[in-house]
Scaffold this motif. Sequence first.
Motif, PDB file in Angstrom:
ATOM      1  N   VAL A   1       1.804  -6.741   3.332  1.00  0.00           N
ATOM      2  CA  VAL A   1       1.690  -6.833   4.790  1.00  0.00           C
ATOM      3  C   VAL A   1       2.297  -8.104   5.378  1.00  0.00           C
ATOM      4  CG1 VAL A   1      -0.686  -7.786   4.618  1.00  0.00           C
ATOM      5  CG2 VAL A   1       0.083  -6.715   6.739  1.00  0.00           C
TER       6      VAL A   1
ATOM      7  N   TRP B   1       0.651  -1.307  10.746  1.00  0.00           N
ATOM      8  CA  TRP B   1       0.086  -0.121  10.089  1.00  0.00           C
ATOM      9  C   TRP B   1      -1.443  -0.162  10.117  1.00  0.00           C
ATOM     10  CZ3 TRP B   1       3.075   0.145   4.756  1.00  0.00           C
ATOM     11  CH2 TRP B   1       4.442   0.388   5.023  1.00  0.00           C
TER      12      TRP B   1
ATOM     13  N   SER C   1       7.075  -3.565   0.714  1.00  0.00           N
ATOM     14  CA  SER C   1       6.498  -4.927   0.700  1.00  0.00           C
ATOM     15  C   SER C   1       5.005  -4.921   1.003  1.00  0.00           C
ATOM     16  CB  SER C   1       7.193  -5.777   1.768  1.00  0.00           C
ATOM     17  OG  SER C   1       6.900  -5.229   3.040  1.00  0.00           O
TER      18      SER C   1
ATOM     19  N   ASN D   1      -4.339 -11.562  -2.537  1.00  0.00           N
ATOM     20  CA  ASN D   1      -3.020 -11.231  -1.980  1.00  0.00           C
ATOM     21  C   ASN D   1      -2.180 -12.498  -1.842  1.00  0.00           C
ATOM     22  OD1 ASN D   1      -4.668  -8.905  -1.425  1.00  0.00           O
ATOM     23  ND2 ASN D   1      -3.081  -8.241   0.005  1.00  0.00           N
TER      24      ASN D   1
ATOM     25  N   LYS E   1     -11.271  -7.536   0.594  1.00  0.00           N
ATOM     26  CA  LYS E   1     -11.275  -7.946  -0.818  1.00  0.00           C
ATOM     27  C   LYS E   1     -11.155  -9.467  -0.911  1.00  0.00           C
ATOM     28  CE  LYS E   1      -6.529  -6.246  -1.463  1.00  0.00           C
ATOM     29  NZ  LYS E   1      -5.598  -5.693  -2.444  1.00  0.00           N
TER      30      LYS E   1
ATOM     31  N   LYS F   1       9.171  -7.738  10.712  1.00  0.00           N
ATOM     32  CA  LYS F   1       9.109  -6.870  11.898  1.00  0.00           C
ATOM     33  C   LYS F   1       9.021  -7.684  13.180  1.00  0.00           C
ATOM     34  CE  LYS F   1       5.773  -3.892  10.352  1.00  0.00           C
ATOM     35  NZ  LYS F   1       4.971  -2.629  10.252  1.00  0.00           N
TER      36      LYS F   1
ATOM     37  N   ARG G   1      -7.981  -9.349   4.810  1.00  0.00           N
ATOM     38  CA  ARG G   1      -7.312  -9.746   3.577  1.00  0.00           C
ATOM     39  C   ARG G   1      -7.333 -11.262   3.438  1.00  0.00           C
ATOM     40  NH1 ARG G   1      -7.950  -5.218   2.928  1.00  0.00           N
ATOM     41  NH2 ARG G   1      -6.510  -3.563   2.193  1.00  0.00           N
TER      42      ARG G   1
ATOM     43  N   PRO H   1      -2.339   4.180   6.123  1.00  0.00           N
ATOM     44  CA  PRO H   1      -3.660   3.894   5.518  1.00  0.00           C
ATOM     45  C   PRO H   1      -4.094   2.446   5.697  1.00  0.00           C
ATOM     46  CG  PRO H   1      -1.954   3.960   3.835  1.00  0.00           C
ATOM     47  CD  PRO H   1      -1.282   4.345   5.137  1.00  0.00           C
ATOM     48  N   ASP H   2      -5.407   2.256   5.818  1.00  0.00           N
ATOM     49  CA  ASP H   2      -5.972   0.904   5.882  1.00  0.00           C
ATOM     50  C   ASP H   2      -6.140   0.301   4.490  1.00  0.00           C
ATOM     51  OD1 ASP H   2      -8.239   1.104   8.762  1.00  0.00           O
ATOM     52  OD2 ASP H   2      -6.193   0.345   8.561  1.00  0.00           O
TER      53      ASP H   2
ATOM     54  N   ILE I   1       0.837  -1.209   0.000  1.00  0.00           N
ATOM     55  CA  ILE I   1       0.000   0.000   0.000  1.00  0.00           C
ATOM     56  C   ILE I   1       0.868   1.253   0.000  1.00  0.00           C
ATOM     57  CG2 ILE I   1      -0.216   0.101   2.543  1.00  0.00           C
ATOM     58  CD1 ILE I   1      -3.246   0.743   1.978  1.00  0.00           C
TER      59      ILE I   1
HETATM   60  O1  GFB Z   1      -0.477  -5.744   1.883  1.00  0.00           O
HETATM   61  P1  GFB Z   1      -0.771  -4.291   1.811  1.00  0.00           P
HETATM   62  O2  GFB Z   1       0.374  -3.342   1.729  1.00  0.00           O
HETATM   63  O3  GFB Z   1      -1.645  -4.016   0.519  1.00  0.00           O
HETATM   64  O4  GFB Z   1      -1.679  -3.829   3.066  1.00  0.00           O
HETATM   65  P2  GFB Z   1      -3.208  -4.110   0.186  1.00  0.00           P
HETATM   66  C1  GFB Z   1      -2.716  -4.644   3.545  1.00  0.00           C
HETATM   67  C2  GFB Z   1      -3.173  -4.097   4.881  1.00  0.00           C
HETATM   68  O5  GFB Z   1      -2.143  -4.405   5.853  1.00  0.00           O
HETATM   69  C3  GFB Z   1      -3.350  -2.570   4.927  1.00  0.00           C
HETATM   70  C4  GFB Z   1      -1.875  -3.248   6.636  1.00  0.00           C
HETATM   71  O6  GFB Z   1      -4.497  -2.299   5.698  1.00  0.00           O
HETATM   72  C5  GFB Z   1      -2.095  -2.097   5.652  1.00  0.00           C
HETATM   73  O7  GFB Z   1      -2.284  -0.887   6.359  1.00  0.00           O
HETATM   74  N1  GFB Z   1      -0.513  -3.327   7.192  1.00  0.00           N
HETATM   75  C6  GFB Z   1      -0.240  -3.433   8.512  1.00  0.00           C
HETATM   76  C7  GFB Z   1       0.643  -3.293   6.501  1.00  0.00           C
HETATM   77  N2  GFB Z   1       1.093  -3.425   8.718  1.00  0.00           N
HETATM   78  C8  GFB Z   1       1.665  -3.329   7.476  1.00  0.00           C
HETATM   79  C9  GFB Z   1       3.024  -3.282   7.060  1.00  0.00           C
HETATM   80  O8  GFB Z   1       3.981  -3.288   7.862  1.00  0.00           O
HETATM   81  N3  GFB Z   1       3.248  -3.215   5.704  1.00  0.00           N
HETATM   82  C10 GFB Z   1       2.213  -3.193   4.794  1.00  0.00           C
HETATM   83  N4  GFB Z   1       2.503  -3.136   3.471  1.00  0.00           N
HETATM   84  N5  GFB Z   1       0.896  -3.217   5.166  1.00  0.00           N
HETATM   85  C11 GFB Z   1      -2.249  -4.222  -2.221  1.00  0.00           C
HETATM   86  C12 GFB Z   1      -2.137  -3.272  -3.386  1.00  0.00           C
HETATM   87  O9  GFB Z   1      -3.194  -3.655  -1.327  1.00  0.00           O
HETATM   88  O10 GFB Z   1      -2.752  -5.490  -2.610  1.00  0.00           O
HETATM   89  C13 GFB Z   1      -1.298  -3.883  -4.461  1.00  0.00           C
HETATM   90  O11 GFB Z   1      -1.568  -2.044  -2.929  1.00  0.00           O
HETATM   91  C14 GFB Z   1      -1.775  -5.278  -4.796  1.00  0.00           C
HETATM   92  O12 GFB Z   1      -1.379  -3.076  -5.613  1.00  0.00           O
HETATM   93  C15 GFB Z   1      -1.902  -6.118  -3.553  1.00  0.00           C
HETATM   94  O13 GFB Z   1      -3.003  -5.199  -5.433  1.00  0.00           O
HETATM   95  C16 GFB Z   1      -2.465  -7.483  -3.888  1.00  0.00           C
HETATM   96  O14 GFB Z   1      -3.690  -5.500   0.295  1.00  0.00           O
HETATM   97  O15 GFB Z   1      -3.966  -3.058   0.938  1.00  0.00           O
END
Ligand code: GFB
Length: 313
Positions: A182, A204, A180, A167, A276, A189, A211, A270-271, A71
């Motif tokens: 989540v 975050w 990366s 995901n 999904k 971490k 998810r 952000p959330d 995200i």
């Molecule tokens: O996996 P993520 O970055 O992507 O975040 P998305 C999923 C949720 O995990 C969000 C939370 O609500 C984040 O705020 N989160 C908590 C964290 N801690 C962390 C952390 O340390 N790192 C990250 N990255 N998130 C992605 C799209 O959306 O899904 C991509 O941005 C792609 O384009 C992927 O489509 C499949 O699941 O929100």
Amino acid sequence: MSGQARPRVYVAGHRGLVGSALVRRLEREPVRLVTRPRAELDLEDPVAVRRFFEDERPDQVYLAAAKVGGIWANATYPADFIRNNLLVTLNVLEAARETGVAKLLYLGSSCIYPKMAPQPIPEEALLAGPLEPTNEPYAIAKIAGISLCRSYNRQYGTNFVSVMPTNLYGPGDNFDLATSHVLPALLRKVHEAKVTGAPTVTVWGSGTPRREFLHVDDLADACVHLMRVHDGSELVNIGCGDDIAIADLARLVADVVGYHGALVFDASKPDGTPRKLLDVRRLAALGWSARIPLREGIAGTYQWFLRHAQGTG
Ligand code: GFB
């Protein structure tokens, strides 16, 4: 009668999370694998891509090359996400069409669906509402890829199929904490908190979004199955059929790692989309379902991280 020559199968993006899982899975098939590292083939260069396809003449293509990220990465580098993914898709589909590739499997993403799509999300939800803002450029590039596949199929009679994974996680994932997704971020971490004795780990957002997570080896197996059984322009979601709240995922990761500190939620991050979860009835009707349970998959990925990735990035 000599046996059929083994088909030449090109995996674009073979070193990434998905591409490397496809290579592992395809090594068990009677095919001749074709791959090229980025240093030898820049998929953003249409001339180089066309020359590669003319030289190699693959029978099948798995288009797993993409610029992907979590995200934060999507919110920070939106132009990179839309530009690279559009260029790569345009170049590979045009070269595949011009050189007569028999079948191409295009990998999209669950983020193509509207932010507030019905849950579980059916394939029909595509373009039925506004997208999640945090990854809209990437989603639009992936939606354009779907439209390209459908348009080539209609105009040129190609067989370019589009699949939409949920995901993903697993060996070969990106563990860089800024870019990366989540699950690898939490593994790293929590591991580092355990090693350093830190009393808390920061998660975050609110922890309330949900998810769905599919192990990348399951995804690769599903792609090989769909390359065999699915033709034409209908989308197929690829997921495991259930999801988990981010806070519960963090607790599961802490349990797998053996960390007993506290979780702190950083509301300044952000959330993203609240949920999904993919509707996988079409995939089930095509004869495939996920096999790797989440806890087992996380434990295996943690072992891979310990052997290959700790301290990187
Ligand atoms: O996996 P993520 O970055 O992507 O975040 P998305 C999923 C949720 O995990 C969000 C939370 O609500 C984040 O705020 N989160 C908590 C964290 N801690 C962390 C952390 O340390 N790192 C990250 N990255 N998130 C992605 C799209 O959306 O899904 C991509 O941005 C792609 O384009 C992927 O489509 C499949 O699941 O929100």
